[in-house]
Design a protein around this motif. Structure first.
Motif, mmCIF file in Angstrom:
data_model
loop_
_atom_site.group_PDB
_atom_site.id
_atom_site.type_symbol
_atom_site.label_atom_id
_atom_site.label_comp_id
_atom_site.label_asym_id
_atom_site.label_seq_id
_atom_site.Cartn_x
_atom_site.Cartn_y
_atom_site.Cartn_z
ATOM 1 N N ASN A 144 19.911 3.034 -28.751
ATOM 2 C CA ASN A 144 19.842 4.206 -29.627
ATOM 3 C C ASN A 144 19.072 3.891 -30.900
ATOM 4 O OD1 ASN A 144 21.408 5.646 -27.814
ATOM 5 N ND2 ASN A 144 22.896 6.324 -29.345
ATOM 6 N N LEU A 145 19.361 2.730 -31.475
ATOM 7 C CA LEU A 145 18.698 2.328 -32.710
ATOM 8 C C LEU A 145 17.188 2.207 -32.514
ATOM 9 C CD1 LEU A 145 20.006 -0.474 -35.057
ATOM 10 C CD2 LEU A 145 17.582 -0.239 -34.571
ATOM 11 N N LEU A 146 16.789 1.548 -31.424
ATOM 12 C CA LEU A 146 15.366 1.334 -31.175
ATOM 13 C C LEU A 146 14.633 2.646 -30.905
ATOM 14 C CD1 LEU A 146 15.647 -1.868 -28.970
ATOM 15 C CD2 LEU A 146 14.667 -1.744 -31.263
ATOM 16 N N VAL A 204 12.072 -4.594 -32.280
ATOM 17 C CA VAL A 204 12.067 -5.553 -31.172
ATOM 18 C C VAL A 204 13.442 -6.198 -31.078
ATOM 19 C CG1 VAL A 204 11.037 -7.650 -30.225
ATOM 20 C CG2 VAL A 204 9.615 -6.046 -31.513
ATOM 21 N N LEU A 205 13.998 -6.227 -29.880
ATOM 22 C CA LEU A 205 15.282 -6.879 -29.637
ATOM 23 C C LEU A 205 15.037 -8.234 -28.997
ATOM 24 C CD1 LEU A 205 18.515 -5.292 -28.256
ATOM 25 C CD2 LEU A 205 17.690 -7.438 -27.297
ATOM 26 N N THR A 206 15.589 -9.278 -29.592
ATOM 27 C CA THR A 206 15.472 -10.629 -29.052
ATOM 28 C C THR A 206 16.843 -11.316 -29.104
ATOM 29 O OG1 THR A 206 15.081 -11.921 -31.082
ATOM 30 C CG2 THR A 206 13.192 -10.728 -30.145
ATOM 31 N N MET A 207 16.871 -12.553 -28.631
ATOM 32 C CA MET A 207 18.087 -13.367 -28.710
ATOM 33 C C MET A 207 17.827 -14.633 -29.528
ATOM 34 S SD MET A 207 20.258 -11.529 -27.049
ATOM 35 C CE MET A 207 21.649 -12.579 -26.658
ATOM 36 N N ILE A 216 17.541 -7.844 -33.936
ATOM 37 C CA ILE A 216 16.594 -6.725 -33.910
ATOM 38 C C ILE A 216 15.787 -6.736 -35.205
ATOM 39 C CG2 ILE A 216 16.332 -4.212 -33.910
ATOM 40 C CD1 ILE A 216 18.781 -4.007 -32.171
ATOM 41 N N THR A 217 14.473 -6.760 -35.075
ATOM 42 C CA THR A 217 13.600 -6.665 -36.249
ATOM 43 C C THR A 217 13.038 -5.253 -36.335
ATOM 44 O OG1 THR A 217 11.786 -7.525 -34.882
ATOM 45 C CG2 THR A 217 12.953 -9.103 -36.289
ATOM 46 N N LEU A 218 12.936 -4.749 -37.566
ATOM 47 C CA LEU A 218 12.409 -3.412 -37.814
ATOM 48 C C LEU A 218 11.347 -3.455 -38.896
ATOM 49 C CD1 LEU A 218 15.562 -1.065 -37.928
ATOM 50 C CD2 LEU A 218 13.902 -1.297 -36.079
ATOM 51 N N GLY A 219 10.301 -2.664 -38.706
ATOM 52 C CA GLY A 219 9.254 -2.543 -39.717
ATOM 53 C C GLY A 219 8.208 -1.552 -39.253
ATOM 54 N N VAL A 233 -4.366 0.117 -9.356
ATOM 55 C CA VAL A 233 -4.452 -1.075 -10.193
ATOM 56 C C VAL A 233 -3.875 -0.750 -11.551
ATOM 57 C CG1 VAL A 233 -5.988 -2.738 -11.263
ATOM 58 C CG2 VAL A 233 -6.490 -1.869 -8.983
ATOM 59 N N ALA A 234 -2.968 -1.581 -12.010
ATOM 60 C CA ALA A 234 -2.323 -1.340 -13.293
ATOM 61 C C ALA A 234 -3.187 -1.834 -14.434
ATOM 62 C CB ALA A 234 -0.956 -2.022 -13.334
ATOM 63 N N GLY A 235 -2.999 -1.253 -15.596
ATOM 64 C CA GLY A 235 -3.716 -1.674 -16.778
ATOM 65 C C GLY A 235 -2.983 -2.786 -17.491
ATOM 66 N N PRO A 236 -3.555 -3.313 -18.595
ATOM 67 C CA PRO A 236 -2.921 -4.391 -19.348
ATOM 68 C C PRO A 236 -1.707 -3.892 -20.092
ATOM 69 C CG PRO A 236 -4.849 -3.597 -20.492
ATOM 70 C CD PRO A 236 -4.836 -2.895 -19.175
ATOM 71 N N PRO A 237 -0.787 -4.797 -20.464
ATOM 72 C CA PRO A 237 0.391 -4.368 -21.193
ATOM 73 C C PRO A 237 0.016 -3.885 -22.571
ATOM 74 C CG PRO A 237 0.259 -6.768 -21.118
ATOM 75 C CD PRO A 237 -0.834 -6.238 -20.232
ATOM 76 N N SER A 238 0.778 -2.911 -23.084
ATOM 77 C CA SER A 238 0.531 -2.403 -24.423
ATOM 78 C C SER A 238 1.292 -3.221 -25.442
ATOM 79 C CB SER A 238 0.960 -0.940 -24.528
ATOM 80 O OG SER A 238 2.358 -0.851 -24.571
ATOM 81 N N SER A 239 0.941 -3.066 -26.715
ATOM 82 C CA SER A 239 1.619 -3.793 -27.772
ATOM 83 C C SER A 239 3.052 -3.351 -27.915
ATOM 84 C CB SER A 239 0.889 -3.589 -29.097
ATOM 85 O OG SER A 239 0.848 -2.216 -29.436
ATOM 86 N N ALA A 240 3.404 -2.191 -27.319
ATOM 87 C CA ALA A 240 4.780 -1.690 -27.409
ATOM 88 C C ALA A 240 5.681 -2.330 -26.373
ATOM 89 C CB ALA A 240 4.786 -0.175 -27.238
ATOM 90 N N ASP A 241 5.127 -3.199 -25.510
ATOM 91 C CA ASP A 241 5.937 -3.772 -24.453
ATOM 92 C C ASP A 241 6.906 -4.810 -24.975
ATOM 93 O OD1 ASP A 241 3.424 -3.685 -21.843
ATOM 94 O OD2 ASP A 241 4.954 -2.245 -22.399
ATOM 95 N N GLY A 242 6.707 -5.313 -26.170
ATOM 96 C CA GLY A 242 7.631 -6.276 -26.743
ATOM 97 C C GLY A 242 7.379 -7.676 -26.249
ATOM 98 N N PRO A 243 8.130 -8.636 -26.787
ATOM 99 C CA PRO A 243 7.924 -10.035 -26.420
ATOM 100 C C PRO A 243 8.466 -10.330 -25.042
ATOM 101 C CG PRO A 243 9.797 -9.842 -27.868
ATOM 102 C CD PRO A 243 9.179 -8.476 -27.770
ATOM 103 N N PRO A 244 8.012 -11.418 -24.419
ATOM 104 C CA PRO A 244 8.525 -11.763 -23.084
ATOM 105 C C PRO A 244 9.954 -12.249 -23.165
ATOM 106 C CG PRO A 244 7.099 -13.503 -23.894
ATOM 107 C CD PRO A 244 7.041 -12.378 -24.903
#
Length: 222
Positions: A108-110, A121-124, A149-152, A211-222
């Motif tokens: 919800n927050l994101l 971005v949600l990470t551990m 979670i980082t926000l900006g 054929v799929a395109g490249p990942p977007s910057s919104a995909d988040g970290p691996p």
């Protein structure tokens, strides 16, 4: 934060809590601690998962772009405007379903942050330094630290989120059976990231279209 606290939880207990770190002394120290951990963890993952090899040698490849984006993220994490630690006040012994009491609130927050034009971005990354954070921020031992979670404001603009096609992810009536109505809207862009695509007839769902395109910057970290 209002949107986050509207999330469902078991028996509507709302056991989630959010520790928001902005620019106070303790917040600054905690963000630096997590930022240092993030750089160490990403450095190890970059080597272990081959982000320095193969197509990463091409600056314009999805693999290279993702690695560069991730490096920028961890390098700047300590200076992020807001860092949030979603936590869970446990009311029973830890068990595998307890994330259902906190992660819907994180989602919800994101979603709300993105609607307002922010990036989240949600990470551990906190796990690497959890004991130090508990002492620094007075987090009780009985409270689980569930995420970072980082926000900006995003450096650019939010683009269209790229994901795998619906036909790969949605089945009907039985496992692996195509759902004829699961069709992506016209103009949907797909990601090339993720595990190998399933082969039609192999029992793992229908094959991906096109054929799929490249990942977007919104995909988040691996």
């Amino acid at each position: 934060m209002f949107a986050a606290t509207r999330a469902p939880s078991g028996s509507n207990r709302q056991p989630f809590r959010f520790l928001v770190l902005a620019d106070g002394p303790a917040a600054t120290a905690a963000k630096q601690l997590i930022g240092d951990a993030a750089r160490r963890l990403w450095s190890a993952k970059r080597q272990r998962d081959g982000y320095t090899q193969g197509s990463a040698a091409r600056p314009d490849s999805p693999k290279s772009r993702l690695a560069d984006t991730m490096q920028q993220y961890v390098d700047a994490l300590a200076s992020v405007p807001v860092l949030i630690l979603p936590c869970l006040n446990r009311y029973r012994e830890p068990e595998y379903t307890e994330g259902a009491n906190v992660y819907p609130a994180c989602q919800n927050l994101l979603l709300a942050a993105r609607a307002y034009g922010y990036g989240g971005v949600l990470t551990m990354f906190h796990k690497e330094v959890e004991p130090q954070l508990r002492t620094m921020l007075a987090i009780p031992d009985s409270t689980a630290m569930s995420a970072t979670i980082t926000l900006g404001r995003p450096a650019g603009q939010h683009g269209q989120v790229r994901r795998r096609p619906l036909s790969e992810l949605v089945y009907q009536d039985a496992w692996g059976e195509p759902a004829p109505w699961a069709v992506d809207p016209p103009g949907t862009a797909f990601t090339a990231a993720g595990p190998p695509r399933p082969v039609a007839g192999a029992g793992a769902g229908p094959a991906a279209p096109g054929v799929a395109g490249p990942p977007s910057s919104a995909d988040g970290p691996p």
